[in-house]
Design an enzyme around this catalytic site. Structure first.
Site, PDB file in Angstrom:
ATOM      1  N   HIS C 215       0.806  -1.202   0.000  1.00 42.27           N
ATOM      2  CA  HIS C 215       0.000   0.000   0.000  1.00 42.27           C
ATOM      3  C   HIS C 215       0.846   1.262   0.000  1.00 42.27           C
ATOM      4  CE1 HIS C 215      -3.644   2.050  -0.407  1.00 42.27           C
ATOM      5  NE2 HIS C 215      -3.249   2.918   0.485  1.00 42.27           N
ATOM      6  N   TYR C 219       1.940   5.590  -2.123  1.00 47.34           N
ATOM      7  CA  TYR C 219       2.226   6.951  -1.666  1.00 47.34           C
ATOM      8  C   TYR C 219       3.618   7.392  -2.098  1.00 47.34           C
ATOM      9  CZ  TYR C 219      -2.152   6.376   0.503  1.00 47.34           C
ATOM     10  OH  TYR C 219      -3.497   6.146   0.667  1.00 47.34           O
ATOM     11  N   HIS C 366      -9.352   0.813 -10.322  1.00 43.94           N
ATOM     12  CA  HIS C 366      -9.054   1.799  -9.278  1.00 43.94           C
ATOM     13  C   HIS C 366      -7.598   2.249  -9.322  1.00 43.94           C
ATOM     14  CE1 HIS C 366      -8.699   3.734  -5.388  1.00 43.94           C
ATOM     15  NE2 HIS C 366      -7.743   2.878  -5.069  1.00 43.94           N
ATOM     16  N   PHE C 367      -6.663   1.293  -9.308  1.00 49.54           N
ATOM     17  CA  PHE C 367      -5.288   1.769  -9.193  1.00 49.54           C
ATOM     18  C   PHE C 367      -4.747   2.306 -10.514  1.00 49.54           C
ATOM     19  CE2 PHE C 367      -4.192  -2.902  -9.418  1.00 49.54           C
ATOM     20  CZ  PHE C 367      -3.415  -2.866 -10.551  1.00 49.54           C
ATOM     21  N   HIS C 368      -5.370   1.898 -11.627  1.00 48.52           N
ATOM     22  CA  HIS C 368      -4.965   2.555 -12.871  1.00 48.52           C
ATOM     23  C   HIS C 368      -5.439   4.004 -12.893  1.00 48.52           C
ATOM     24  CE1 HIS C 368      -3.796  -1.411 -14.398  1.00 48.52           C
ATOM     25  NE2 HIS C 368      -3.103  -0.760 -15.307  1.00 48.52           N
ATOM     26  N   ARG C 429     -10.106 -10.594 -11.786  1.00 50.20           N
ATOM     27  CA  ARG C 429      -8.905  -9.997 -12.361  1.00 50.20           C
ATOM     28  C   ARG C 429      -8.039 -11.059 -13.023  1.00 50.20           C
ATOM     29  NH1 ARG C 429      -5.757  -7.114  -7.540  1.00 50.20           N
ATOM     30  NH2 ARG C 429      -4.281  -6.607  -9.156  1.00 50.20           N
ATOM     31  N   ARG C 430      -7.123 -10.588 -13.850  1.00 54.88           N
ATOM     32  CA  ARG C 430      -5.957 -11.365 -14.264  1.00 54.88           C
ATOM     33  C   ARG C 430      -6.308 -12.680 -14.932  1.00 54.88           C
ATOM     34  NH1 ARG C 430      -2.741 -10.036  -8.708  1.00 54.88           N
ATOM     35  NH2 ARG C 430      -1.572  -8.308  -9.528  1.00 54.88           N
TER      36      ARG C 430
END
Lengths: 188, 272, 541
Positions: C215, C219, C366-368, C429-430
């Site tokens: 995580h 950041y 989301h993370f893209h 996913r994946r």
């Protein structure tokens, strides 16, 4: 930010006040969010599994809870249903899980090799299967119907073929079936 | 400013920052480890200590009802990627001697003329597992069972080592060049059929699974049918039955024909 | 004062070079698993590509950007030539060699384990060793940033550390500590097994170690973007930063609370107790605080600048902003994506909502959106801002830059919004391919196709990006002047020691790691017989 350093003029004081208000609001937002999560955890019983349990993935098939004849759905004396399943490259056993409507279900599952994931589409049933540990979660199905149950974690080449199914049937019909079979599934 | 000590009880920032952090941790810990466990409806704890330990993740022994035991023999082999390890020359030599009794069906160099499996260059773990299953009765065959029950544990290890050591020879019926059927390279995801190649070589190998190129079509077909009907049940936790029972008779035929027509893949440089 | 221009340029060129290649892989993946393309004949190719895409985009590209930008900040903000430039080159080459070392086995199909490793799957040891080299190379940067700041402080006693450098060093410490989780997993668990020294591995423990990194690494990717918000954006729009201490507080909060929250990635894991999942969930909520503070400060900065330019009215001032400026545009687009992405993040952070979307395509969407969208668009902005100072040539085509940024934004929205949607429908996913002919998956087909087109738009945008940089090589020489960071409306004259240094915050970061991770890790270490046999990938055919 009560000690904003060296404020020299009114402008800075105004700025600091606006900042403090916003910071307070931000903290309130965050407390509300965390509070909602805690509240949901308490009142909708959607907390993660209560106990950590272990299981040796290499000997699941030889004896104990996850031996193949013990997999599937079992009616418990207290009126609930326990579903036991394993994930392996590249199928779940049983590959079609049969559950009744309107019944508290406890799902107990583990993996016999690598990390798998178990997701029942259209529901909140979604957990990881980590070899060495038993995943436990509770669920309740309101309506009869069919759901897909894909593996949601990459488990090596062949992962894309790991799709199981869940069939929800009327409670009475399910209980009828338990009279002649101790472990139920919908594998054809 | 450099004189100002950060880690000092007289520094208001220090006290505030540490206080807030510690306070937050304690608050969340009390909620997470005590309040929330007790809020669970279906769970009872013997003591507050039990609740805290459960929430902290201390593993607990399950008290499960007696499992439904199988009324047939299940495979008791523990299959891992590192099983059998590096065979010694001595083991291979002993295996060669023992293998003379197998040659009638499996061929003098491990390539069969009689629709029995070719064993030359087969994975040791795959051969060993089947021998063990014949011995334990998890797999039954009128010809193989009597042979296998007379073998000691060491005999089975040696035989597996010997056959794995043999070079992979082409079988007698290759008609190469056929395109691989879809079921072999892609499987049928919605029927829970992964690509055959993801366990049986070509794409990847799963420990304990044999590679199939050049095996007799009749043999592959019979075994798939046996898995599908449940006549053969020595696949661990139904891993092969799950697939075979979803295959159509046409697909079974297609797969059998395809693998029979393929030459064995050459062995990679270093073997395990 | 940028003395180490070649060093910084090398970092940016390598970063964007590998980014371009990995972007092509990503677009290919979107395409082959969409209904536009028949199932690929070897699903392994998909996972191979996915491993390469994730490893490059997650470990190599942002690390190089953070490092190159970090060296630029150190020189420009401190007005001090970089100390340890040779070491910096050593770090650069370690990363280059590490990336190649990792990518060779991946491209040969010997390490298709995905960038998240997923033991007990075990690939070729060189893959993991390459990743370790990348991390070690970046640790050299961490040390250099610390040393450069230390020397500056020694020479400037009592002066406030410039905000850009304060944030940069906070980011480097954050990375140093957050990388420790994956380093422990690689060095003590995975690599011994990959080398054949051991044959079993505790997959549950490995997942907890990885969550330590997984995580907070986000950041680390984010910090250059936030530095750009605070120290480039105000200057670029002709204004001043609204508040300097608030910026420091935001970076301090990132340093302290972005680490001890990683178990929210393991909400659905059976090996972690429910209590620790709640603790991490609560701290995850806290990490929204620095972002909320940043949104306020940056919007206030923009408003003040707009009113100075004659903007009027409660919202009318927005029109007065210099929208033709690429930095202005990039920041605004980044904020929009951060807003949507952050809202999605609120869903992931609670166990209860997470169960509906855990490990579905929602997560990738989301993370893209957050990383590929909000963060990377600011990497472009940083590059545009810094480039003339690195090459000594002006960037000539502002229109091309704006087109590139708009295309990236549109591409990201078109890619990730349908991606989120199919996640809600329960699409896992994946997977190398999906059977869209099944009635249960037919509903996903349209969305996945849209995502694939979004991927093509992103590729088009990246082509424009490279066109801008290549055009720059042909532009006439121009003296860009000194590279400056934004000043605050009320620049700090002196600061309390805690706002001018990192010691207290590092102590709190480590302390919270001990409280939040100590017990779960110790517990798994002492639990007997949870090591499971390794499963080797691509070893035998």
């Amino acid at each position: 930010m009560t000690s904003s350093p060296h404020i020299h003029d009114d402008g800075a004081a105004v700025a600091a006040r606006a900042e403090r208000r916003w910071a307070t609001l931000s903290i309130v937002i965050i407390v509300v969010i965390a509070g909602v999560a805690a509240f949901a955890g308490i009142h909708q019983a959607t907390m993660p599994q209560v106990r950590v349990e272990t299981a040796d993935p290499t000997t699941l098939h030889i004896g104990g809870e996850f031996v193949e004849t013990n997999l599937g759905s079992a009616a418990e004396p207290d009126g609930t249903v326990t579903v036991r399943a394993i994930g392996q490259r590249y199928s779940f056993t049983p590959q079609c899980i049969l559950v009744p409507t309107d019944t508290p279900i406890t799902l107990r599952a583990t993996s016999s090799d690598v990390v798998h994931g178990l997701l029942i589409q259209g529901t909140n049933v979604n957990t990881m299967l980590v070899p060495g540990y038993v995943s436990v979660l509770t669920a309740r199905f309101e309506k009869p119907g069919e759901h897909l149950m894909p593996c949601q974690e990459f488990c090596s080449i062949g992962h894309e073929g790991m799709w199981a199914r869940v069939k929800v049937i009327d409670k009475a019909a399910f209980m009828n079936m338990t009279s002649n079979r101790r472990r139920l599934d919908c594998v054809e | 400013m450099s004189a100002e000590s950060v880690f000092s009880l007289r520094n208001r920032w220090f006290i505030t920052a540490v206080g807030i952090t510690a306070g937050l941790f304690l608050l969340t810990a009390v909620v997470g480890l005590i309040v929330l466990p007790y809020a669970q409806r279906d769970v009872t704890f013997t003591s507050i200590w039990d609740a805290i330990c459960s929430a902290a993740g201390v593993p607990q022994v399950r008290s499960s009802a007696a499992p439904v035991q199988p009324d047939f023999k299940v495979s008791t082999v523990v299959v891992t990627a590192s099983m059998l390890g590096q065979p010694s020359q001595e083991s291979i030599g002993r295996g060669a001697t023992l293998a003379q009794q197998c040659a009638i069906c499996h061929g003098p160099v491990g390539v069969s003329r009689a629709d029995s499996p070719n064993l030359a260059g087969q994975y040791a773990s795959a051969i060993y597992k089947q021998l063990k299953d014949f011995t334990s009765g998890a797999r039954v065959n009128a010809i193989m069972t009597p042979f296998a029950v007379s073998l000691s544990e060491q005999d089975m290890v040696d035989l597996s080592a010997y056959y794995a050591y043999l070079p992979r020879l082409p079988a007698y019926h290759p008609e190469q060049g056929k395109p691989a059927p879809r079921i072999v390279v892609n499987g049928a995801p919605m029927r829970n059929i992964a690509a055959c190649g993801s366990c049986h070589g070509a794409l990847d190998n799963k420990a304990g699974s044999p590679w199939l190129e050049g095996q007799s079509a009749a043999y592959i077909r019979t075994q798939l049918q046996a898995f599908a009907s449940g006549a053969r049940r020595n696949d661990i936790s139904q891993q092969m039955r799950n697939i075979a029972r979803q295959m159509t008779p046409e697909e079974i035929d297609e797969v059998a024909q395809y693998y029979a027509s393929q030459p064995p893949q050459s062995r990679r440089a270093s073997s395990e | 004062m940028l003395n180490s221009r070649r060093l910084i340029l090398a970092h940016f060129w390598l970063a964007f070079g590998v980014f371009g290649l990995a972007l092509l892989l990503g677009a290919w993946q979107m395409f082959v698993r969409s209904p536009l393309q028949a199932w690929i004949s070897n699903p392994e190719w998909y996972y191979r590509s996915l491993t390469a895409h994730g490893t490059v985009m997650g470990y190599v590209f942002p690390t190089l950007v953070a490092m190159g930008f970090g060296y630029a900040i150190s020189e420009a903000a401190l007005k001090q030539a970089l100390i340890g430039r040779r070491w910096a080159w050593a770090g650069f080459w370690l990363i280059a060699v590490g990336a190649v070392t990792a990518m060779v086995p991946v491209s040969m199909g010997l390490a298709s384990v995905l960038y998240t490793f997923y033991p007990p799957l075990i690939g070729n040891p060189f893959y993991y060793i390459g990743v370790v080299l990348v991390v070690v190379g970046s640790w050299i940067w961490v040390a250099l940033m610390s040393i450069n700041l230390h020397v500056w402080k020694r020479d400037h006693p009592g002066e406030p550390v410039p905000l850009a450098m304060f944030a940069n060093v906070a980011g480097s410490y954050l990375w140093a500590w957050t990388a420790v989780g994956a380093a422990l997993e690689l060095l003590f668990q995975i690599i011994p097994v990959a080398l054949g020294l051991r044959s079993t591995i505790d997959a549950g423990l490995a997942r907890v170690f990885f969550s330590w990194t997984l995580h907070a690494i986000v950041y680390f990717w984010l910090i250059p973007t936030y530095i750009a918000y605070y120290t480039i954006f105000p200057r670029a729009i002709g204004g001043k930063l609204y508040s300097d201490p608030m910026g420091r507080l935001a970076f301090i909060l990132f340093l302290v609370v972005s680490m001890p929250i990683g178990i929210h990635h393991a909400f659905a894991d059976p090996q972690v107790g429910a209590g620790f999942k709640f603790i991490h969930s609560a701290f995850t909520a806290l990490v929204a605080l620095p972002t909320l503070l940043t949104i306020f400060t940056i919007c206030a900065t923009a408003e003040v600048a707009a009113r100075m330019r004659g903007g009027r009215g409660p919202f009318g001032w927005i029109k007065a902003l210099p929208w033709s400026n690429p930095i202005m545009l990039a920041t605004a687009l980044s904020f929009v994506m951060l807003g949507f992405g952050g809202a999605g993040g609120l869903i992931n952070m609670s166990y209860q909502l997470n169960t509906t979307i855990h490990n579905t395509q929602w997560i990738t969407g989301h993370f893209h959106l957050i990383f590929g969208g909000a963060i990377v668009i600011m990497y472009f902005a940083i590059t545009y801002d810094l480039w003339p100072h690195l090459t000594g040539r002006a960037l000539t085509s502002v229109r091309l830059m704006r087109a590139q940024l708009w295309l990236w934004f549109i591409g990201m929205i078109v890619t990730t919004f349908p991606w989120h949607w199919v996640g809600i429908l329960g699409m896992p996913r994946r997977m190398a391919f999906f059977d869209y002919s099944s009635p249960a998956l037919a509903a996903d087909a349209m969305s996945v196709t849209m995502s694939a087109f979004g991927g093509f738009i992103l590729v088009a945008s990246s082509i424009l990006f490279f066109a801008v940089l290549i055009q720059n090589r042909r532009a006439p020489q121009a003296e860009p002047g000194e590279y400056r960071f934004a000043t605050a409306i009320h620049p700090p004259i002196t600061l309390p020691a805690v706002l001018n240094g990192h010691a207290l915050w590092i102590a709190l970061m480590v302390g919270l790691t001990v409280t939040n991770y100590g017990f779960p890790i110790m517990q798994l270490l002492v639990t007997p017989e949870t090591s499971v046999p390794a499963v080797y990938v691509g070893a035998e055919k």
